[in-house]
Scaffold this motif. Structure first.
Motif, mmCIF file in Angstrom:
data_model
loop_
_atom_site.group_PDB
_atom_site.id
_atom_site.type_symbol
_atom_site.label_atom_id
_atom_site.label_comp_id
_atom_site.label_asym_id
_atom_site.label_seq_id
_atom_site.Cartn_x
_atom_site.Cartn_y
_atom_site.Cartn_z
ATOM 1 N N LEU A 252 0.811 -1.228 0.000
ATOM 2 C CA LEU A 252 0.000 0.000 0.000
ATOM 3 C C LEU A 252 0.845 1.279 0.000
ATOM 4 C CD1 LEU A 252 -2.823 -1.062 2.483
ATOM 5 C CD2 LEU A 252 -2.905 -0.997 -0.028
ATOM 6 N N ASN A 253 2.116 1.157 0.229
ATOM 7 C CA ASN A 253 2.971 2.354 0.213
ATOM 8 C C ASN A 253 3.114 2.884 -1.214
ATOM 9 O OD1 ASN A 253 3.384 2.307 2.945
ATOM 10 N ND2 ASN A 253 5.247 1.024 2.802
ATOM 11 N N LEU A 254 2.493 4.174 -1.505
ATOM 12 C CA LEU A 254 2.522 4.767 -2.845
ATOM 13 C C LEU A 254 3.457 5.986 -2.859
ATOM 14 C CD1 LEU A 254 -1.297 4.656 -3.640
ATOM 15 C CD2 LEU A 254 0.467 3.042 -4.383
ATOM 16 N N PRO A 255 3.879 6.387 -4.016
ATOM 17 C CA PRO A 255 4.735 7.585 -4.098
ATOM 18 C C PRO A 255 3.994 8.843 -3.634
ATOM 19 C CG PRO A 255 4.878 6.243 -6.071
ATOM 20 C CD PRO A 255 3.768 5.702 -5.270
ATOM 21 N N PRO A 256 4.677 9.874 -3.105
ATOM 22 C CA PRO A 256 4.028 11.119 -2.612
ATOM 23 C C PRO A 256 3.294 11.876 -3.708
ATOM 24 C CG PRO A 256 6.259 10.898 -1.763
ATOM 25 C CD PRO A 256 6.105 9.808 -2.750
ATOM 26 N N VAL A 257 3.742 11.755 -4.931
ATOM 27 C CA VAL A 257 3.102 12.460 -6.043
ATOM 28 C C VAL A 257 1.668 12.024 -6.192
ATOM 29 C CG1 VAL A 257 3.178 12.906 -8.513
ATOM 30 C CG2 VAL A 257 5.296 12.757 -7.220
ATOM 31 N N VAL A 258 1.474 10.711 -5.990
ATOM 32 C CA VAL A 258 0.106 10.200 -6.120
ATOM 33 C C VAL A 258 -0.788 10.821 -5.080
ATOM 34 C CG1 VAL A 258 -1.297 8.131 -6.013
ATOM 35 C CG2 VAL A 258 0.945 8.043 -7.119
ATOM 36 N N TYR A 259 -0.261 10.908 -3.855
ATOM 37 C CA TYR A 259 -1.072 11.521 -2.800
ATOM 38 C C TYR A 259 -1.363 12.988 -3.121
ATOM 39 C CZ TYR A 259 -0.201 7.385 0.060
ATOM 40 O OH TYR A 259 -0.158 6.132 0.546
ATOM 41 N N LEU A 260 -0.384 13.717 -3.709
ATOM 42 C CA LEU A 260 -0.548 15.124 -4.033
ATOM 43 C C LEU A 260 -1.609 15.336 -5.075
ATOM 44 C CD1 LEU A 260 0.410 18.080 -3.660
ATOM 45 C CD2 LEU A 260 2.182 17.635 -5.379
ATOM 46 N N ILE A 261 -1.542 14.457 -6.116
ATOM 47 C CA ILE A 261 -2.544 14.558 -7.189
ATOM 48 C C ILE A 261 -3.932 14.268 -6.650
ATOM 49 C CG2 ILE A 261 -3.314 13.562 -9.361
ATOM 50 C CD1 ILE A 261 -0.346 13.082 -10.018
ATOM 51 N N ALA A 262 -3.976 13.275 -5.790
ATOM 52 C CA ALA A 262 -5.275 12.917 -5.208
ATOM 53 C C ALA A 262 -5.819 14.063 -4.380
ATOM 54 C CB ALA A 262 -5.126 11.646 -4.356
ATOM 55 N N ALA A 263 -4.963 14.773 -3.636
ATOM 56 C CA ALA A 263 -5.416 15.901 -2.808
ATOM 57 C C ALA A 263 -5.937 17.031 -3.671
ATOM 58 C CB ALA A 263 -4.273 16.373 -1.919
ATOM 59 N N VAL A 264 -5.227 17.295 -4.793
ATOM 60 C CA VAL A 264 -5.667 18.368 -5.696
ATOM 61 C C VAL A 264 -7.019 18.061 -6.266
ATOM 62 C CG1 VAL A 264 -5.167 19.554 -7.863
ATOM 63 C CG2 VAL A 264 -3.333 19.130 -6.228
ATOM 64 N N VAL A 265 -7.212 16.796 -6.716
ATOM 65 C CA VAL A 265 -8.499 16.401 -7.307
ATOM 66 C C VAL A 265 -9.596 16.526 -6.287
ATOM 67 C CG1 VAL A 265 -9.791 14.497 -8.303
ATOM 68 C CG2 VAL A 265 -7.431 14.891 -9.003
ATOM 69 N N GLY B 182 -14.345 22.262 -4.033
ATOM 70 C CA GLY B 182 -14.579 23.671 -4.401
ATOM 71 C C GLY B 182 -15.766 23.817 -5.275
ATOM 72 N N LYS B 183 -15.969 22.954 -6.259
ATOM 73 C CA LYS B 183 -17.144 23.014 -7.124
ATOM 74 C C LYS B 183 -18.405 22.786 -6.342
ATOM 75 C CE LYS B 183 -14.939 21.641 -11.460
ATOM 76 N NZ LYS B 183 -14.933 20.669 -12.565
ATOM 77 N N LEU B 184 -18.383 21.889 -5.407
ATOM 78 C CA LEU B 184 -19.586 21.649 -4.591
ATOM 79 C C LEU B 184 -19.940 22.869 -3.751
ATOM 80 C CD1 LEU B 184 -18.929 17.967 -3.396
ATOM 81 C CD2 LEU B 184 -20.611 18.747 -5.073
ATOM 82 N N ILE B 185 -18.952 23.584 -3.295
ATOM 83 C CA ILE B 185 -19.237 24.787 -2.463
ATOM 84 C C ILE B 185 -19.803 25.882 -3.309
ATOM 85 C CG2 ILE B 185 -18.158 26.548 -1.007
ATOM 86 C CD1 ILE B 185 -16.212 24.382 -0.076
ATOM 87 N N LEU B 186 -19.247 26.140 -4.516
ATOM 88 C CA LEU B 186 -19.741 27.165 -5.389
ATOM 89 C C LEU B 186 -21.122 26.820 -5.916
ATOM 90 C CD1 LEU B 186 -16.475 27.937 -7.364
ATOM 91 C CD2 LEU B 186 -17.451 29.274 -5.509
ATOM 92 N N GLY C 132 -9.646 18.479 -3.736
ATOM 93 C CA GLY C 132 -9.872 19.910 -3.458
ATOM 94 C C GLY C 132 -10.726 20.562 -4.524
ATOM 95 N N ILE C 133 -10.473 20.262 -5.818
ATOM 96 C CA ILE C 133 -11.270 20.810 -6.913
ATOM 97 C C ILE C 133 -12.718 20.403 -6.768
ATOM 98 C CG2 ILE C 133 -11.607 20.743 -9.399
ATOM 99 C CD1 ILE C 133 -8.560 20.458 -9.654
ATOM 100 N N ILE C 134 -12.909 19.058 -6.461
ATOM 101 C CA ILE C 134 -14.293 18.567 -6.335
ATOM 102 C C ILE C 134 -15.012 19.262 -5.202
ATOM 103 C CG2 ILE C 134 -15.661 16.511 -5.769
ATOM 104 C CD1 ILE C 134 -13.493 14.843 -7.179
#
Length: 251
Positions: free
Chosen positions: A228-241, A247-251, A243-245
């Protein structure tokens, strides 16, 4: 009619047996050949079961002699019993040349070529209680009674000895047979035991083979954690996605 005896017999008329008769008593008979030819002899008796004779037949060379041992077997002596035992020595001249079978010569001989001598048996006790029981104690009729024909006055000592030897050999053969049967049975038992051991060893070998087969090792939690140990980039991309989702729900 038989011819006159050519052998010299010592004693010539009677065989004396001196008691006590609780054991074998032997009387010797010497046969001498004064002739220039070989002589065949054979000793017979009216009581073959009571005597052993050694030798009971044979060949006497010219000028030679043979001593025949007449052995009276043990018996219970009865002074009142008349002794009618007699012996007869039969002889014939041997043919020139080698002799292949004495029995054949005896079978083929004619009565006129036979010679014989008769001897009576006398039983004596020791001097302290001597009593002679001989044919003379009987009546004249018993003394004059002739010997039985040759075919009826049969075997002396050799047949019983031969029979005894055959019995001993037979007993030995039976003992050997029983011993072999025991050995064979023992071998069969050993073979059966070996077969049982072989089956048992095969079962043990099969059991050991099953136990030694490798089984898949269980996956530990640490291994799962490692997968289950994944690279940090994957976690970063997942956080960005995410966050976008949001933000759209709030707007």
């Amino acid at each position: 009619m038989a011819r006159q005896q050519v052998l010299h017999l010592e004693p010539s008329n009677e065989l004396r047996f001196r008691g006590p008769f609780t054991d074998v008593v032997t009387s010797n008979l010497k046969l001498s050949n004064p002739e220039g030819r070989k002589v065949l002899f054979k000793v017979k008796t009216t009581a073959p079961k009571r005597y052993c004779v050694r030798p009971n037949s044979g060949i006497i060379e010219p000028g030679a002699s043979v001593t025949v041992a007449v052995m009276l077997q043990p018996f219970e002596y009865d002074p009142t019993e008349r002794n009618k035992h007699k012996f007869m020595v039969q002889t014939l001249f041997a043919p020139d040349g080698p002799i292949e079978s004495q029995e054949e010569l005896w079978k083929e001989v004619t009565p006129e070529n036979l010679m014989d001598s008769k001897l009576k048996c006398v039983f004596e006790l020791p001097a302290d209680n001597s009593h002679i029981a001989s044919p003379s104690s009987g009546n004249k009729e018993s003394e004059e009674k002739p010997l039985k024909p040759v075919k009826q006055v049969q075997l002396e000592s050799s047949p019983p000895t031969k029979a005894t030897s055959q019995d001993a050999e037979l007993r030995k053969a039976l003992e050997d047979k029983h011993k072999l049967e025991k050995d064979v049975q023992g071998l069969r038992d050993e073979i059966s035991t070996l077969k049982e051991n072989e089956v048992r060893l095969r079962k043990v070998a099969m059991s050991d083979t099953v136990k030694s087969t490798p089984t898949p090792a269980p996956v530990s939690s640490s291994s799962q954690a490692q997968t289950l140990n994944l690279p940090p980039v994957v976690y970063l991309i997942a956080a960005v996605v995410i966050g976008i989702i949001i933000g759209k729900l709030i707007l």
